[in-house]
Write a protein that holds these residues in place. Structure first.
Motif, PDB file in Angstrom:
ATOM      1  N   LEU A 245       0.829  -1.204   0.000  1.00 13.10           N
ATOM      2  CA  LEU A 245       0.000   0.000   0.000  1.00 13.10           C
ATOM      3  C   LEU A 245       0.870   1.263   0.000  1.00 13.10           C
ATOM      4  O   LEU A 245       0.566   2.243  -0.700  1.00 13.10           O
ATOM      5  CB  LEU A 245      -0.931  -0.017   1.206  1.00 13.10           C
ATOM      6  CG  LEU A 245      -1.955  -1.167   1.233  1.00 13.10           C
ATOM      7  CD1 LEU A 245      -2.685  -1.196   2.576  1.00 13.10           C
ATOM      8  CD2 LEU A 245      -2.948  -1.059   0.081  1.00 13.10           C
ATOM      9  N   GLN A 246       1.971   1.223   0.764  1.00 12.03           N
ATOM     10  CA  GLN A 246       2.864   2.380   0.760  1.00 12.03           C
ATOM     11  C   GLN A 246       3.532   2.560  -0.605  1.00 12.03           C
ATOM     12  O   GLN A 246       3.716   3.700  -1.071  1.00 12.03           O
ATOM     13  CB  GLN A 246       3.925   2.232   1.851  1.00 12.03           C
ATOM     14  CG  GLN A 246       3.391   2.349   3.263  1.00 12.03           C
ATOM     15  CD  GLN A 246       4.501   2.366   4.304  1.00 12.03           C
ATOM     16  OE1 GLN A 246       5.623   2.801   4.033  1.00 12.03           O
ATOM     17  NE2 GLN A 246       4.181   1.902   5.511  1.00 12.03           N
ATOM     18  N   ALA A 247       3.895   1.452  -1.243  1.00 13.00           N
ATOM     19  CA  ALA A 247       4.503   1.552  -2.571  1.00 13.00           C
ATOM     20  C   ALA A 247       3.516   2.118  -3.583  1.00 13.00           C
ATOM     21  O   ALA A 247       3.889   2.918  -4.460  1.00 13.00           O
ATOM     22  CB  ALA A 247       5.004   0.180  -3.011  1.00 13.00           C
ATOM     23  N   LEU A 248       2.265   1.711  -3.495  1.00 11.71           N
ATOM     24  CA  LEU A 248       1.253   2.263  -4.395  1.00 11.71           C
ATOM     25  C   LEU A 248       1.059   3.759  -4.149  1.00 11.71           C
ATOM     26  O   LEU A 248       0.835   4.531  -5.103  1.00 11.71           O
ATOM     27  CB  LEU A 248      -0.060   1.505  -4.222  1.00 11.71           C
ATOM     28  CG  LEU A 248      -0.080   0.100  -4.820  1.00 11.71           C
ATOM     29  CD1 LEU A 248      -1.291  -0.684  -4.331  1.00 11.71           C
ATOM     30  CD2 LEU A 248      -0.065   0.150  -6.352  1.00 11.71           C
ATOM     31  N   ASP A 249       1.145   4.197  -2.901  1.00 14.09           N
ATOM     32  CA  ASP A 249       1.082   5.633  -2.621  1.00 14.09           C
ATOM     33  C   ASP A 249       2.204   6.373  -3.347  1.00 14.09           C
ATOM     34  O   ASP A 249       2.004   7.471  -3.886  1.00 14.09           O
ATOM     35  CB  ASP A 249       1.201   5.892  -1.117  1.00 14.09           C
ATOM     36  CG  ASP A 249      -0.074   5.575  -0.347  1.00 14.09           C
ATOM     37  OD1 ASP A 249      -1.127   5.405  -0.979  1.00 14.09           O
ATOM     38  OD2 ASP A 249      -0.006   5.504   0.895  1.00 14.09           O
ATOM     39  N   ARG A 250       3.389   5.777  -3.356  1.00 12.24           N
ATOM     40  CA  ARG A 250       4.517   6.417  -4.035  1.00 12.24           C
ATOM     41  C   ARG A 250       4.350   6.368  -5.552  1.00 12.24           C
ATOM     42  O   ARG A 250       4.708   7.323  -6.245  1.00 12.24           O
ATOM     43  CB  ARG A 250       5.821   5.726  -3.639  1.00 12.24           C
ATOM     44  CG  ARG A 250       6.218   5.895  -2.193  1.00 12.24           C
ATOM     45  CD  ARG A 250       7.668   5.501  -1.967  1.00 12.24           C
ATOM     46  NE  ARG A 250       8.065   5.690  -0.582  1.00 12.24           N
ATOM     47  CZ  ARG A 250       9.341   5.778  -0.168  1.00 12.24           C
ATOM     48  NH1 ARG A 250      10.316   5.707  -1.057  1.00 12.24           N
ATOM     49  NH2 ARG A 250       9.623   5.951   1.109  1.00 12.24           N
ATOM     50  N   ALA A 251       3.833   5.257  -6.045  1.00  7.94           N
ATOM     51  CA  ALA A 251       3.697   5.100  -7.492  1.00  7.94           C
ATOM     52  C   ALA A 251       2.593   5.981  -8.058  1.00  7.94           C
ATOM     53  O   ALA A 251       2.694   6.459  -9.195  1.00  7.94           O
ATOM     54  CB  ALA A 251       3.430   3.637  -7.823  1.00  7.94           C
ATOM     55  N   PHE A 252       1.534   6.180  -7.276  1.00  4.94           N
ATOM     56  CA  PHE A 252       0.379   6.955  -7.743  1.00  4.94           C
ATOM     57  C   PHE A 252      -0.011   7.987  -6.686  1.00  4.94           C
ATOM     58  O   PHE A 252      -1.065   7.885  -6.049  1.00  4.94           O
ATOM     59  CB  PHE A 252      -0.804   6.021  -8.041  1.00  4.94           C
ATOM     60  CG  PHE A 252      -0.506   4.960  -9.056  1.00  4.94           C
ATOM     61  CD1 PHE A 252      -0.523   5.253 -10.414  1.00  4.94           C
ATOM     62  CD2 PHE A 252      -0.196   3.665  -8.657  1.00  4.94           C
ATOM     63  CE1 PHE A 252      -0.242   4.279 -11.358  1.00  4.94           C
ATOM     64  CE2 PHE A 252       0.084   2.680  -9.586  1.00  4.94           C
ATOM     65  CZ  PHE A 252       0.062   2.994 -10.950  1.00  4.94           C
ATOM     66  N   PRO A 253       0.840   8.984  -6.453  1.00  4.72           N
ATOM     67  CA  PRO A 253       0.555   9.934  -5.371  1.00  4.72           C
ATOM     68  C   PRO A 253      -0.754  10.690  -5.583  1.00  4.72           C
ATOM     69  O   PRO A 253      -1.418  11.058  -4.602  1.00  4.72           O
ATOM     70  CB  PRO A 253       1.762  10.880  -5.419  1.00  4.72           C
ATOM     71  CG  PRO A 253       2.346  10.716  -6.785  1.00  4.72           C
ATOM     72  CD  PRO A 253       2.095   9.290  -7.164  1.00  4.72           C
ATOM     73  N   GLN A 254      -1.144  10.876  -6.845  1.00  7.11           N
ATOM     74  CA  GLN A 254      -2.389  11.594  -7.101  1.00  7.11           C
ATOM     75  C   GLN A 254      -3.610  10.775  -6.711  1.00  7.11           C
ATOM     76  O   GLN A 254      -4.716  11.326  -6.557  1.00  7.11           O
ATOM     77  CB  GLN A 254      -2.490  11.988  -8.585  1.00  7.11           C
ATOM     78  CG  GLN A 254      -2.731  10.838  -9.538  1.00  7.11           C
ATOM     79  CD  GLN A 254      -1.463  10.013  -9.856  1.00  7.11           C
ATOM     80  OE1 GLN A 254      -0.406  10.244  -9.269  1.00  7.11           O
ATOM     81  NE2 GLN A 254      -1.590   9.094 -10.800  1.00  7.11           N
ATOM     82  N   SER A 255      -3.441   9.444  -6.539  1.00  3.78           N
ATOM     83  CA  SER A 255      -4.558   8.559  -6.172  1.00  3.78           C
ATOM     84  C   SER A 255      -4.466   8.084  -4.728  1.00  3.78           C
ATOM     85  O   SER A 255      -5.306   7.308  -4.287  1.00  3.78           O
ATOM     86  CB  SER A 255      -4.597   7.345  -7.103  1.00  3.78           C
ATOM     87  OG  SER A 255      -4.758   7.747  -8.447  1.00  3.78           O
ATOM     88  N   ALA A 256      -3.446   8.538  -4.002  1.00  6.93           N
ATOM     89  CA  ALA A 256      -3.282   8.124  -2.606  1.00  6.93           C
ATOM     90  C   ALA A 256      -4.369   8.759  -1.735  1.00  6.93           C
ATOM     91  O   ALA A 256      -4.953   9.787  -2.103  1.00  6.93           O
ATOM     92  CB  ALA A 256      -1.897   8.521  -2.127  1.00  6.93           C
ATOM     93  N   PRO A 257      -4.666   8.105  -0.596  1.00  9.50           N
ATOM     94  CA  PRO A 257      -3.983   6.934  -0.051  1.00  9.50           C
ATOM     95  C   PRO A 257      -4.598   5.623  -0.536  1.00  9.50           C
ATOM     96  O   PRO A 257      -5.800   5.556  -0.814  1.00  9.50           O
ATOM     97  CB  PRO A 257      -4.188   7.098   1.449  1.00  9.50           C
ATOM     98  CG  PRO A 257      -5.535   7.761   1.548  1.00  9.50           C
ATOM     99  CD  PRO A 257      -5.616   8.697   0.374  1.00  9.50           C
ATOM    100  N   PHE A 258      -3.748   4.623  -0.600  1.00 12.70           N
ATOM    101  CA  PHE A 258      -4.210   3.254  -0.831  1.00 12.70           C
ATOM    102  C   PHE A 258      -4.323   2.581   0.533  1.00 12.70           C
ATOM    103  O   PHE A 258      -3.365   2.581   1.314  1.00 12.70           O
ATOM    104  CB  PHE A 258      -3.225   2.498  -1.725  1.00 12.70           C
ATOM    105  CG  PHE A 258      -3.261   2.948  -3.159  1.00 12.70           C
ATOM    106  CD1 PHE A 258      -3.959   2.231  -4.118  1.00 12.70           C
ATOM    107  CD2 PHE A 258      -2.584   4.097  -3.551  1.00 12.70           C
ATOM    108  CE1 PHE A 258      -3.999   2.649  -5.446  1.00 12.70           C
ATOM    109  CE2 PHE A 258      -2.608   4.531  -4.884  1.00 12.70           C
ATOM    110  CZ  PHE A 258      -3.318   3.803  -5.829  1.00 12.70           C
ATOM    111  N   THR A 259      -5.464   2.013   0.819  1.00 12.61           N
ATOM    112  CA  THR A 259      -5.736   1.423   2.127  1.00 12.61           C
ATOM    113  C   THR A 259      -6.423   0.070   1.939  1.00 12.61           C
ATOM    114  O   THR A 259      -6.943  -0.232   0.860  1.00 12.61           O
ATOM    115  CB  THR A 259      -6.660   2.331   2.958  1.00 12.61           C
ATOM    116  OG1 THR A 259      -7.978   2.313   2.377  1.00 12.61           O
ATOM    117  CG2 THR A 259      -6.137   3.762   3.006  1.00 12.61           C
ATOM    118  N   PRO A 260      -6.484  -0.746   2.990  1.00 12.72           N
ATOM    119  CA  PRO A 260      -7.243  -1.994   2.890  1.00 12.72           C
ATOM    120  C   PRO A 260      -8.713  -1.761   2.565  1.00 12.72           C
ATOM    121  O   PRO A 260      -9.357  -2.623   1.960  1.00 12.72           O
ATOM    122  CB  PRO A 260      -7.062  -2.634   4.260  1.00 12.72           C
ATOM    123  CG  PRO A 260      -5.801  -2.056   4.803  1.00 12.72           C
ATOM    124  CD  PRO A 260      -5.761  -0.646   4.276  1.00 12.72           C
ATOM    125  N   ALA A 261      -9.225  -0.602   2.935  1.00 13.25           N
ATOM    126  CA  ALA A 261     -10.645  -0.334   2.696  1.00 13.25           C
ATOM    127  C   ALA A 261     -10.942  -0.024   1.233  1.00 13.25           C
ATOM    128  O   ALA A 261     -12.042  -0.295   0.756  1.00 13.25           O
ATOM    129  CB  ALA A 261     -11.109   0.822   3.575  1.00 13.25           C
TER     130      ALA A 261
END
Length: 611
Positions: A245-261
């Motif tokens: 999830l943290q890596a996805l935040d870095r890869a797609f900062p405009q779509s963050a946050p990525f969470t389990p929900a």
């Protein structure tokens, strides 16, 4: 039989040592740290002549019998070779075997990798985490597949399962080596491995062991970290999700946050990786939407641990197999029979088997293993592990891990050393040492490392003292036994959280992680606690798909991986559309392909159906 891995079929098979060994407790399920800090972040791009799925090797490159060559490897070369080794160690890639044709894919997946070190609270050593994010990842349909390496393999150890399925579905794939892996350390040279997989004498290495009183030779993380990694397999997998999830935040900062929900997450693993899936299923928090566990190494409350079976097998199985006809080959029965006869005689002389002749002694050994819960098909399939003396390597490694012993302090006197082409212990050459991170299985012997007992390379002239000592750590008292048994108890599984869809898949002929000692025990206990589990039992399936490269094995057995792919498909369809049914229980009776190409009908894959 100690065969140098580089010159034998073991370089294809030792990487799939799908470990063993637990017993149960009723401890409260652990709660992971809310936001772990990951260290040594790296980001790399893999496009064009490189990719996430096969490192640019493609099917033909993966099928090549020789690994991608290097001398002093670059990070790119070490990665490519690690991916080559991981594919070949787990999957049946032979022509006609079905991978890439009727299940799985080799389709190139350009994208990025993020990697780092994670650390379980209180752990002495870090574990590796890595996330592959394909270029076709869609933040509007965000999905993450989380996996743990099978056996004790390195970070790419589940790429043929989770990577192949997840990347093909446009998902990010998060991996963990779950505190084991191929970060070997040369104690004599003071050289380990960096975050990028290249050897070094200093810097932030993935593993620097504490040194015991006789610390020479080779240390490796599973045996010598001091952390008993199996006790924390579930936390390792949850940390892989958190890193993903943290890596996805870095890869797609405009779509963050990525969470389990807001990110659909599927956990999947094979053998020890399957055990990690089931351990993660018990952890509080909605980290996963569904789980698929193949041939899981998992213990249950009130039953003997797999360590009990492994140490019995190490002692008895060379003798017991003489009571079984028509064993699969390799190993050749003509080569293993003399050692079996000798083992029967020695066991009879110390009263561990009964009988006046070899035939009666073999039946006695066979009966003891049957009484422990091993079926005859599983015993037959265990001929491979017995012929190549894998039981001793597994037991020695796990005893050290459970007891948290430093290198050189094994309770039974086992050590590990670099080995020359003749198998004799010596000093590792730079060329052999450089390949450990890419090639090694995580449990020696193999890849230029040998197992020693009392400073002698195995097979020793008299293996009984070492094997008896390993056995006594479960059956007898004493400080060493209490220490090892305490570690075994910490590795026991608890029931999964209610409502989480889980599919457990296991080969009925599994001779390394026998179904009767693991899944057959786990599933009823989990259901009694309210778990939502489908259970697929697969006839004519043993533990190692890669053994189907041998003609005698593909005449007898089918691969297990197609069933994991089918289960993931059915679970995914349900998550996409709840009107689609989840998998249901199935007793599957497929037909081995022999020399013909595998056909879908031979697998008898269960169709999704409502109750």
């Amino acid at each position: 039989m100690n065969i140098p891995c580089r010159a034998s079929l073991l370089c294809a098979v030792l990487p799939i040592l799908h470990g063993c060994i637990p017993v149960a407790n009723a401890a409260t399920a652990p709660v992971p740290a809310a936001a772990p800090v990951f260290e040594q972040w790296r980001e790399t791009s893999h496009r064009g002549s490189d990719d996430l799925m096969t490192a640019g090797l493609g099917l033909e490159g993966l099928r090549a019998s020789a690994p991608p060559a290097f001398a002093k490897p670059t990070a790119e070369q070490a990665r490519r070779r690690a991916i080559w080794s991981s594919w070949r160690g787990i999957a049946d890639l032979t022509p006609g075997g079905g991978f890439g044709e009727i299940y799985g894919t080799f389709q190139p997946a350009p994208g990025r990798e993020f990697s780092a070190y994670g650390r379980i609270p209180g752990a002495r050593q870090p574990h590796r985490v890595l996330v592959q994010i394909p270029d076709n990842f869609d933040p509007a349909r965000r999905c993450l597949v989380a996996t743990a390496s099978s056996g004790s393999r390195g970070i790419y150890g589940a790429i043929s399962v989770a990577g192949s399925w997840g990347l093909a579905h446009g998902c990010a794939v998060a991996y963990t080596d779950k505190g084991a892996g191929s970060d070997y350390y040369d104690l004599d040279a003071g050289i380990g491995f960096q975050a990028d997989g290249t050897p070094a004498a200093d810097g932030t290495l993935a593993f620097v062991p504490a040194k015991g009183s006789a610390a020479h030779g080779v240390a490796f993380k599973h045996a010598h970290s001091g952390d008993n990694p199996e006790a924390d397999w579930g936390l390792h997998l949850v940390q892989a999700v958190q890193f993903g999830l943290q890596a996805l935040d870095r890869a797609f900062p405009q779509s963050a946050p990525f969470t389990p929900a807001n990110t659909r997450t599927l956990g999947v693993g094979v053998s020890n990786g399957g055990g990690a899936v089931l351990r993660a299923a018990e952890i509080e928090g909605d980290w996963f939407d569904a789980m698929v566990a193949g041939e899981p190494n998992v213990s249950v409350a009130g039953a003997p641990p797999l360590y009990d079976f492994v140490t019995q097998a190490a002692l008895l199985m060379p003798c017991a197999l003489l009571a079984i006809d028509d064993l699969p080959q390799p190993p050749a029965q003509a080569q293993t029979r003399p050692a079996g006869i000798q083992r029967c005689a020695v066991l009879a002389s110390i009263g561990q088997v009964q009988g006046a002749d070899t035939e009666a002694q073999a039946r006695s050994a066979w009966q003891q293993l049957a009484n422990a819960g091993l079926s005859e098909p599983a015993l037959r399939a265990a001929a491979f592990s017995t012929g190549f003396d894998l039981w001793q390597a597994i037991a020695a490694t796990y005893a050290s891990a459970y007891g948290g012993y430093a290198a050189g302090n094994h309770p039974c006197g086992y050590t590990f050393a670099a080995a020359g082409p003749d198998g004799r212990p010596g000093i590792a050459t730079p060329e052999v040492r450089a390949a450990w991170w890419s090639d090694a299985s995580g449990i020696p012997p193999g890849n230029g490392v040998t197992l020693l007992y009392d400073d002698h390379a195995l097979p020793a002239a008299d293996p009984l003292p070492g094997l008896s000592c390993l056995r006594s750590l479960w059956t007898h008292d004493g400080a060493g036994a209490e220490r090892v048994r305490a570690g075994i108890a910490r590795a026991a599984a608890n029931p999964p959280r209610p409502g989480l869809p889980i599919v457990v898949i296991h080969g009925i002929d599994d001779g390394l992680v026998p179904i009767s000692l693991t899944s057959d025990r786990y599933v009823p206990q989990a259901r009694a606690a309210g778990a939502r589990i489908a259970y697929w039992r697969v006839a004519n399936a043993q533990h190692f798909d890669s053994l189907l490269a041998f003609p005698d094995y593909r005449k007898r057995y089918v691969p297990l991986l197609p069933y994991l792919f089918a289960a993931m498909d059915q679970v995914w369809n349900h998550l996409e559309d709840p009107a689609q049914p989840l998998p249901q229980d199935a007793l599957i009776t497929p037909t081995p392909r022999a020399e013909a190409p595998l056909q879908p009908a031979q697998l008898s894959l269960p169709a999704a159906s409502r109750r």
